[in-house]
Design a protein around this motif. Sequence first.
Motif, PDB file in Angstrom:
ATOM      1  N   GLY A 131      -5.739   1.639   4.209  1.00 33.31           N
ATOM      2  CA  GLY A 131      -4.576   2.029   3.375  1.00 33.31           C
ATOM      3  C   GLY A 131      -4.653   1.157   2.061  1.00 33.31           C
ATOM      4  N   THR A 132      -5.575   0.738   1.360  1.00 33.24           N
ATOM      5  CA  THR A 132      -5.847  -0.110   0.401  1.00 33.24           C
ATOM      6  C   THR A 132      -6.705   0.372  -0.592  1.00 33.24           C
ATOM      7  OG1 THR A 132      -5.379  -1.975   1.860  1.00 33.24           O
ATOM      8  CG2 THR A 132      -6.010  -2.545  -0.364  1.00 33.24           C
ATOM      9  N   THR A 133      -6.273   0.981  -1.458  1.00 32.58           N
ATOM     10  CA  THR A 133      -7.028   1.880  -2.513  1.00 32.58           C
ATOM     11  C   THR A 133      -7.466   0.735  -3.667  1.00 32.58           C
ATOM     12  OG1 THR A 133      -6.260   3.754  -2.090  1.00 32.58           O
ATOM     13  CG2 THR A 133      -7.506   3.619  -4.398  1.00 32.58           C
ATOM     14  N   VAL A 134      -8.886   0.363  -3.968  1.00 34.87           N
ATOM     15  CA  VAL A 134      -9.026  -0.446  -5.213  1.00 34.87           C
ATOM     16  C   VAL A 134      -9.292   0.447  -6.309  1.00 34.87           C
ATOM     17  CG1 VAL A 134     -11.020  -1.885  -5.989  1.00 34.87           C
ATOM     18  CG2 VAL A 134     -10.111  -2.069  -3.753  1.00 34.87           C
ATOM     19  N   THR A 135      -8.464   0.084  -7.557  1.00 35.47           N
ATOM     20  CA  THR A 135      -8.593   1.075  -8.667  1.00 35.47           C
ATOM     21  C   THR A 135      -9.567   0.604  -9.554  1.00 35.47           C
ATOM     22  OG1 THR A 135      -6.635  -0.315  -9.355  1.00 35.47           O
ATOM     23  CG2 THR A 135      -5.947   2.032  -8.355  1.00 35.47           C
ATOM     24  N   ALA A 136      -9.699  -0.861  -9.556  1.00 36.54           N
ATOM     25  CA  ALA A 136     -10.755  -1.444 -10.512  1.00 36.54           C
ATOM     26  C   ALA A 136     -11.297  -2.609 -10.093  1.00 36.54           C
ATOM     27  CB  ALA A 136      -9.935  -1.687 -11.993  1.00 36.54           C
ATOM     28  N   VAL A 137     -12.486  -3.029 -10.428  1.00 42.33           N
ATOM     29  CA  VAL A 137     -13.024  -4.420 -10.206  1.00 42.33           C
ATOM     30  C   VAL A 137     -13.563  -4.915 -11.615  1.00 42.33           C
ATOM     31  CG1 VAL A 137     -13.436  -3.610  -7.830  1.00 42.33           C
ATOM     32  CG2 VAL A 137     -15.324  -3.304  -9.511  1.00 42.33           C
ATOM     33  N   GLY A 138     -14.026  -6.338 -11.630  1.00 47.15           N
ATOM     34  CA  GLY A 138     -14.696  -6.868 -12.578  1.00 47.15           C
ATOM     35  C   GLY A 138     -14.840  -8.160 -12.173  1.00 47.15           C
ATOM     36  N   GLY A 139     -15.423  -8.939 -13.397  1.00 51.79           N
ATOM     37  CA  GLY A 139     -15.914 -10.275 -12.953  1.00 51.79           C
ATOM     38  C   GLY A 139     -16.914 -10.749 -13.953  1.00 51.79           C
ATOM     39  N   ASP A 140     -17.535 -11.940 -13.647  1.00 52.06           N
ATOM     40  CA  ASP A 140     -18.760 -12.365 -14.286  1.00 52.06           C
ATOM     41  C   ASP A 140     -19.622 -13.243 -13.410  1.00 52.06           C
ATOM     42  OD1 ASP A 140     -17.278 -14.938 -14.224  1.00 52.06           O
ATOM     43  OD2 ASP A 140     -16.103 -14.441 -15.951  1.00 52.06           O
ATOM     44  N   ARG A 141     -20.455 -14.078 -14.021  1.00 57.93           N
ATOM     45  CA  ARG A 141     -21.188 -14.942 -13.201  1.00 57.93           C
ATOM     46  C   ARG A 141     -20.477 -15.942 -12.277  1.00 57.93           C
ATOM     47  NH1 ARG A 141     -26.837 -14.724 -14.664  1.00 57.93           N
ATOM     48  NH2 ARG A 141     -26.984 -13.392 -16.671  1.00 57.93           N
ATOM     49  N   GLY A 142     -19.274 -16.112 -12.653  1.00 54.47           N
ATOM     50  CA  GLY A 142     -18.542 -17.275 -11.932  1.00 54.47           C
ATOM     51  C   GLY A 142     -17.523 -16.713 -10.957  1.00 54.47           C
ATOM     52  N   GLY A 143     -17.391 -15.367 -10.812  1.00 56.27           N
ATOM     53  CA  GLY A 143     -16.562 -14.806  -9.729  1.00 56.27           C
ATOM     54  C   GLY A 143     -16.095 -13.355 -10.109  1.00 56.27           C
ATOM     55  N   ALA A 144     -15.528 -12.596  -9.164  1.00 52.40           N
ATOM     56  CA  ALA A 144     -15.057 -11.315  -9.450  1.00 52.40           C
ATOM     57  C   ALA A 144     -13.522 -10.951  -8.949  1.00 52.40           C
ATOM     58  CB  ALA A 144     -16.149 -10.336  -8.481  1.00 52.40           C
ATOM     59  N   TRP A 145     -13.130  -9.622  -9.089  1.00 49.56           N
ATOM     60  CA  TRP A 145     -11.897  -9.656  -8.699  1.00 49.56           C
ATOM     61  C   TRP A 145     -11.510  -8.172  -8.544  1.00 49.56           C
ATOM     62  CZ3 TRP A 145     -10.103  -5.824 -12.173  1.00 49.56           C
ATOM     63  CH2 TRP A 145     -10.684  -5.932 -13.583  1.00 49.56           C
ATOM     64  N   THR A 146     -10.534  -7.836  -7.686  1.00 49.63           N
ATOM     65  CA  THR A 146     -10.323  -6.243  -7.424  1.00 49.63           C
ATOM     66  C   THR A 146      -9.049  -6.007  -7.758  1.00 49.63           C
ATOM     67  OG1 THR A 146      -9.487  -6.873  -5.382  1.00 49.63           O
ATOM     68  CG2 THR A 146     -11.655  -6.384  -5.168  1.00 49.63           C
ATOM     69  N   GLU A 147      -8.509  -4.794  -8.280  1.00 48.07           N
ATOM     70  CA  GLU A 147      -7.177  -4.601  -8.652  1.00 48.07           C
ATOM     71  C   GLU A 147      -6.647  -3.304  -7.747  1.00 48.07           C
ATOM     72  OE1 GLU A 147      -6.208  -5.065 -12.809  1.00 48.07           O
ATOM     73  OE2 GLU A 147      -5.970  -2.970 -12.619  1.00 48.07           O
ATOM     74  N   ARG A 170     -19.293   0.809  -8.504  1.00 54.89           N
ATOM     75  CA  ARG A 170     -20.415   1.448  -9.320  1.00 54.89           C
ATOM     76  C   ARG A 170     -20.129   1.373 -10.769  1.00 54.89           C
ATOM     77  NH1 ARG A 170     -21.850   6.055  -6.932  1.00 54.89           N
ATOM     78  NH2 ARG A 170     -20.832   7.308  -8.316  1.00 54.89           N
ATOM     79  N   ALA A 171     -18.812   2.215 -10.741  1.00 54.24           N
ATOM     80  CA  ALA A 171     -18.384   2.451 -12.406  1.00 54.24           C
ATOM     81  C   ALA A 171     -18.366   0.988 -13.305  1.00 54.24           C
ATOM     82  CB  ALA A 171     -17.148   3.018 -12.329  1.00 54.24           C
ATOM     83  N   ALA A 172     -18.168   0.022 -12.414  1.00 51.13           N
ATOM     84  CA  ALA A 172     -18.281  -1.426 -13.099  1.00 51.13           C
ATOM     85  C   ALA A 172     -19.638  -1.883 -13.296  1.00 51.13           C
ATOM     86  CB  ALA A 172     -17.147  -2.447 -12.499  1.00 51.13           C
ATOM     87  N   VAL A 173     -20.357  -1.805 -12.203  1.00 52.77           N
ATOM     88  CA  VAL A 173     -21.766  -2.222 -12.018  1.00 52.77           C
ATOM     89  C   VAL A 173     -22.808  -1.503 -13.275  1.00 52.77           C
ATOM     90  CG1 VAL A 173     -23.886  -2.731 -10.841  1.00 52.77           C
ATOM     91  CG2 VAL A 173     -21.698  -3.228  -9.857  1.00 52.77           C
ATOM     92  N   CYS A 174     -22.732  -0.288 -13.068  1.00 51.39           N
ATOM     93  CA  CYS A 174     -23.547   0.691 -14.040  1.00 51.39           C
ATOM     94  C   CYS A 174     -22.836   2.042 -14.191  1.00 51.39           C
ATOM     95  CB  CYS A 174     -25.178   0.814 -13.479  1.00 51.39           C
ATOM     96  SG  CYS A 174     -25.139   1.226 -12.088  1.00 51.39           S
ATOM     97  N   PRO A 175     -21.975   1.819 -15.221  1.00 50.13           N
ATOM     98  CA  PRO A 175     -21.232   3.160 -15.606  1.00 50.13           C
ATOM     99  C   PRO A 175     -21.984   4.259 -16.078  1.00 50.13           C
ATOM    100  CG  PRO A 175     -20.870   1.000 -17.375  1.00 50.13           C
ATOM    101  CD  PRO A 175     -21.695   0.731 -15.918  1.00 50.13           C
ATOM    102  N   GLU A 176     -23.269   4.104 -16.372  1.00 50.30           N
ATOM    103  CA  GLU A 176     -23.877   5.055 -16.923  1.00 50.30           C
ATOM    104  C   GLU A 176     -24.515   5.973 -15.511  1.00 50.30           C
ATOM    105  OE1 GLU A 176     -24.921   2.034 -16.751  1.00 50.30           O
ATOM    106  OE2 GLU A 176     -27.187   1.800 -16.946  1.00 50.30           O
TER     107      GLU A 176
END
Length: 418
Positions: A131-147, A170-176
Amino acid sequence: MRGGSVAVVGGSIAGSAFAGAAARLGAERVVVLERSPGRLEDRGLGICTHNDRFAELVDAGHVPPDTRRHRLTVRRWVTRGPAGGTGGAGGPDGRGRPLWVQPFPFHSHHWAVLWQTLRERTPEVVEYRPGTTVTAVGGDRGGAWTEQADGTRTPYDLVIGADGYRSVVRAAVCPEAAPEYAGYVCWRGSYDAALLDDLPGGAAAWPEEECATVCYPGGQVVLYRIPGLAPGSTLVNWVFYAPTPDWLRLDGPTAVAAGALSDEQLDGMREFAARQLPPYWAAVIARTPRERTLLQPVYDLAVPYRTAGRLLIGGDAATVVRPHNTSGAVKALQDAHTFELAGRRLGGRSWGPLLAAYDRERTPAGRELVDLGRSLGRAQVTAAPDWSVMDGAAMADWWQGQLSGGPGFGGHALGRAG
Ligand SMILES: Cc1cc2nc3c(=O)[nH]c(=O)nc-3n(C[C@H](O)[C@H](O)[C@H](O)COP(=O)(O)OP(=O)(O)OC[C@H]3O[C@@H](n4cnc5c(N)ncnc54)[C@H](O)[C@@H]3O)c2cc1C
């Protein structure tokens, strides 16, 4: 990567396998964020695995050798045949004119039994949050996050996207990269195999170890039995490749869930089956209850890369292969296996080299599978031969032509690609 926190987005086949792999590699905290609040097992149908691929996964410790499954040994290809030709429209038993009998060293699974088996083997450190929907993710070489939808952001050392073909990660890793419609759909269904007894010829007309492939101009139906959810029970499972129905809106990669098809839509599919298939197989399909019939458009997806910073994608989030190649679940498990193996090889130094090794090994393997799925789809559906002139020898040649140079029917050997 010894220690650290890992979020896995999606708790299906790939998600369960990646969560187990991350825990075994020594992550201190592994959280699986799964959108579905309910029982995933209520939704599954059949999956086939090649015997050799399954044995490799057993040897590698991902699945137990006693996983409940149904043995298949032959694949019988049939067609209605030319009117007045051998076998006529339905053949003497209504099952069609035989085209070819092919060895078929596969087992079939109920998706849910496979999934439950993986979940049961997940180490205790793994925390599932249904019951936990992740709506966005992001990050850089030092760490990552979920929203999440309420804007809550949680930091992790690594975020793994196992969130299927409409992946947020995938939309954050390779949006194309986006799934491409193959131009046809598959209708799918399953029901208690005891109901076959009501058909003319009954269940005995269709041997238990036989996968039937019923060819018609413009498509085919693949039918086989699978284990039921209750031990000892058996279900009929079928996949009917067919033209896009007029009513289907393709404004996004989506499926029509079991139980959601209207009477008119179901009747249209059953009438189409009655016109195209030998009577026995049309009756097998017509017997399927509405709540066990669904429709999936067929898609292809191969990504150019699978990692970005501390984000990684696997399973259907990274590669969607047409079902003809029966490699969907194996491919997801092999992704997780490769991730784990690379982690062991690198000896717990850091996430960067592990992600790079995973990407290097699995991205080309995924692309090869997608190419093979396209080749099988063309040969068997969109550019299928004139079945009325095919015989055993012609079928064997035609089959070899589809496989040449590819990774092999049922997926790569684990040693080669993983
Ligand atoms: C319930 C279910 C039944 C299935 N039944 C069959 C079947 O019968 N036959 C077959 O061939 N294949 C089936 N599949 C697909 C099959 O599991 C995959 O093709 C293959 O095994 C790879 O799995 P995957 O884990 O990569 O992707 P998927 O199995 O598609 O799993 C993706 C998971 O991610 C979750 N998810 C998606 N987006 C989010 C988000 N934003 N936040 C959190 N969670 C998210 C989904 O709810 C899902 O559980 C089924 C999938 C599911 C989920």
